[in-house]
Design a protein around this motif. Structure first.
Motif, PDB file in Angstrom:
ATOM      1  N   PHE A  17      -8.844  -2.101   1.527  1.00  0.00           N
ATOM      2  CA  PHE A  17      -7.403  -3.177   0.784  1.00  0.00           C
ATOM      3  C   PHE A  17      -6.441  -1.739   1.100  1.00  0.00           C
ATOM      4  O   PHE A  17      -5.280  -1.621   1.564  1.00  0.00           O
ATOM      5  N   ARG A  18      -6.856  -0.619   0.021  1.00  0.00           N
ATOM      6  CA  ARG A  18      -6.351   0.593  -0.208  1.00  0.00           C
ATOM      7  C   ARG A  18      -6.119   1.528   0.791  1.00  0.00           C
ATOM      8  O   ARG A  18      -4.583   1.693   1.076  1.00  0.00           O
ATOM      9  N   LYS A  19      -6.623   1.546   2.211  1.00  0.00           N
ATOM     10  CA  LYS A  19      -6.519   2.118   2.781  1.00  0.00           C
ATOM     11  C   LYS A  19      -5.876   1.520   4.261  1.00  0.00           C
ATOM     12  O   LYS A  19      -4.981   1.764   4.297  1.00  0.00           O
ATOM     13  N   VAL A  20      -5.907   0.076   3.869  1.00  0.00           N
ATOM     14  CA  VAL A  20      -4.361  -0.692   4.685  1.00  0.00           C
ATOM     15  C   VAL A  20      -3.348  -0.003   3.785  1.00  0.00           C
ATOM     16  O   VAL A  20      -2.754  -0.209   4.757  1.00  0.00           O
ATOM     17  N   ARG A  21      -3.329  -0.511   2.608  1.00  0.00           N
ATOM     18  CA  ARG A  21      -2.044  -0.177   2.500  1.00  0.00           C
ATOM     19  C   ARG A  21      -1.142   1.362   2.316  1.00  0.00           C
ATOM     20  O   ARG A  21      -0.096   1.442   2.729  1.00  0.00           O
ATOM     21  N   ILE A  22      -2.216   2.258   1.948  1.00  0.00           N
ATOM     22  CA  ILE A  22      -1.685   3.711   2.572  1.00  0.00           C
ATOM     23  C   ILE A  22      -1.484   3.884   4.130  1.00  0.00           C
ATOM     24  O   ILE A  22      -0.301   4.295   4.283  1.00  0.00           O
ATOM     25  N   SER A  23      -2.192   3.058   4.800  1.00  0.00           N
ATOM     26  CA  SER A  23      -1.748   3.238   6.246  1.00  0.00           C
ATOM     27  C   SER A  23      -0.316   2.854   6.649  1.00  0.00           C
ATOM     28  O   SER A  23      -0.152   3.247   8.016  1.00  0.00           O
ATOM     29  N   LYS A  25       2.201   2.504   4.609  1.00  0.00           N
ATOM     30  CA  LYS A  25       3.465   3.687   4.567  1.00  0.00           C
ATOM     31  C   LYS A  25       3.381   3.030   3.116  1.00  0.00           C
ATOM     32  O   LYS A  25       4.510   3.133   2.798  1.00  0.00           O
ATOM     33  N   VAL A  26       2.647   2.068   2.297  1.00  0.00           N
ATOM     34  CA  VAL A  26       3.363   1.446   1.137  1.00  0.00           C
ATOM     35  C   VAL A  26       3.172   1.471  -0.284  1.00  0.00           C
ATOM     36  O   VAL A  26       1.868   1.597  -0.398  1.00  0.00           O
ATOM     37  N   THR A  27       3.389   2.053  -1.164  1.00  0.00           N
ATOM     38  CA  THR A  27       3.034   2.842  -2.150  1.00  0.00           C
ATOM     39  C   THR A  27       2.578   1.280  -3.466  1.00  0.00           C
ATOM     40  O   THR A  27       3.126   1.189  -2.985  1.00  0.00           O
ATOM     41  N   ILE A  28       2.055   1.368  -4.405  1.00  0.00           N
ATOM     42  CA  ILE A  28       2.081   0.737  -5.832  1.00  0.00           C
ATOM     43  C   ILE A  28       2.494   0.474  -6.082  1.00  0.00           C
ATOM     44  O   ILE A  28       3.255  -0.802  -6.189  1.00  0.00           O
ATOM     45  N   LYS A  29       4.278   1.291  -6.310  1.00  0.00           N
ATOM     46  CA  LYS A  29       4.993   0.736  -6.604  1.00  0.00           C
ATOM     47  C   LYS A  29       5.914  -0.313  -5.539  1.00  0.00           C
ATOM     48  O   LYS A  29       6.518  -1.705  -6.447  1.00  0.00           O
ATOM     49  N   GLU A  30       5.768   0.306  -4.853  1.00  0.00           N
ATOM     50  CA  GLU A  30       6.415  -0.176  -3.372  1.00  0.00           C
ATOM     51  C   GLU A  30       5.540  -1.930  -3.562  1.00  0.00           C
ATOM     52  O   GLU A  30       6.126  -3.425  -3.184  1.00  0.00           O
ATOM     53  N   LEU A  31       4.248  -2.509  -3.428  1.00  0.00           N
ATOM     54  CA  LEU A  31       3.595  -3.181  -2.815  1.00  0.00           C
ATOM     55  C   LEU A  31       4.080  -4.621  -4.085  1.00  0.00           C
ATOM     56  O   LEU A  31       4.315  -5.274  -4.199  1.00  0.00           O
ATOM     57  N   MET A  59      -0.383  -9.588  -2.904  1.00  0.00           N
ATOM     58  CA  MET A  59      -0.346  -8.632  -2.595  1.00  0.00           C
ATOM     59  C   MET A  59      -1.073  -8.398  -0.971  1.00  0.00           C
ATOM     60  O   MET A  59      -0.341  -7.273  -0.176  1.00  0.00           O
ATOM     61  N   VAL A  60      -2.221  -9.328  -0.026  1.00  0.00           N
ATOM     62  CA  VAL A  60      -2.290  -8.966   0.825  1.00  0.00           C
ATOM     63  C   VAL A  60      -1.052  -9.798   2.198  1.00  0.00           C
ATOM     64  O   VAL A  60      -1.086  -9.334   3.009  1.00  0.00           O
ATOM     65  N   SER A  61       0.013 -10.612   1.326  1.00  0.00           N
ATOM     66  CA  SER A  61       0.719 -11.333   2.388  1.00  0.00           C
ATOM     67  C   SER A  61       1.864 -10.010   1.784  1.00  0.00           C
ATOM     68  O   SER A  61       2.033 -10.682   3.013  1.00  0.00           O
ATOM     69  N   ALA A  62       1.870  -9.575   1.517  1.00  0.00           N
ATOM     70  CA  ALA A  62       2.822  -8.554   1.050  1.00  0.00           C
ATOM     71  C   ALA A  62       2.939  -7.811   2.132  1.00  0.00           C
ATOM     72  O   ALA A  62       3.063  -6.385   2.732  1.00  0.00           O
ATOM     73  N   LEU A  63       1.826  -7.161   2.500  1.00  0.00           N
ATOM     74  CA  LEU A  63       1.496  -6.210   3.214  1.00  0.00           C
ATOM     75  C   LEU A  63       0.761  -6.923   5.059  1.00  0.00           C
ATOM     76  O   LEU A  63       0.722  -6.468   5.808  1.00  0.00           O
ATOM     77  N   ASP A  64       1.196  -8.087   5.159  1.00  0.00           N
ATOM     78  CA  ASP A  64       1.705  -8.750   5.760  1.00  0.00           C
ATOM     79  C   ASP A  64       0.733  -8.913   6.736  1.00  0.00           C
ATOM     80  O   ASP A  64       0.067  -8.615   7.883  1.00  0.00           O
ATOM     81  N   GLU A  65      -0.734  -8.820   5.986  1.00  0.00           N
ATOM     82  CA  GLU A  65      -2.097  -9.126   5.979  1.00  0.00           C
ATOM     83  C   GLU A  65      -2.948 -10.855   6.270  1.00  0.00           C
ATOM     84  O   GLU A  65      -4.017 -10.969   5.727  1.00  0.00           O
ATOM     85  N   ASP A  66      -1.896 -11.188   6.195  1.00  0.00           N
ATOM     86  CA  ASP A  66      -2.587 -13.100   5.992  1.00  0.00           C
ATOM     87  C   ASP A  66      -3.807 -13.914   6.596  1.00  0.00           C
ATOM     88  O   ASP A  66      -4.318 -14.326   6.140  1.00  0.00           O
ATOM     89  N   GLN A  67      -3.669 -12.948   7.525  1.00  0.00           N
ATOM     90  CA  GLN A  67      -4.978 -13.813   8.725  1.00  0.00           C
ATOM     91  C   GLN A  67      -6.626 -13.218   8.018  1.00  0.00           C
ATOM     92  O   GLN A  67      -7.191 -13.904   8.509  1.00  0.00           O
TER      93      GLN A  67
END
Length: 90
Positions: A17-23, A25-31, A59-67
């Motif tokens: 999950f962290r790798k996806v978030r970083i890829s 370019k979303v910070t923890i604060k933004e997420l 969190m997954v939804s906020a990263l557009d990873e709903d699938q």
């Protein structure tokens, strides 16, 4: 394939999950702002794998990873007529 404990699976999922978030370019604060999940909860999840399922979905939804969530526990499609018949009896 080696069997893993639930804890090991949770930690590995958190790392992915962290790798996806970083890829993305979303910070923890933004997420945190996008998902409504507390900053401290996200940090704890990424370090320990511990989180509520609802917070993970947010969190997954906020990263557009709903699938990723929608793929969990997918419907089992019967392969034989016997499986169809047995399924109707339940």
């Amino acid at each position: 394939m080696l069997l893993k404990t639930p804890y090991e699976m949770a930690v590995e999922a958190a790392k992915r999950f962290r790798k996806v978030r970083i890829s993305k370019k979303v910070t923890i604060k933004e997420l945190s702002e996008r998902s409504g999940v507390a900053y401290s909860t996200i940090r704890r999840f990424e370090s320990s794998g511990e989180i509520s399922f609802l917070s993970l979905i947010k969190m997954v939804s906020a990263l557009d990873e709903d699938q990723e969530i929608n793929g969990l526990f997918s419907e089992i499609i019967p392969q034989t007529i016997e499986e169809v018949i047995r399924g109707n009896r339940r």
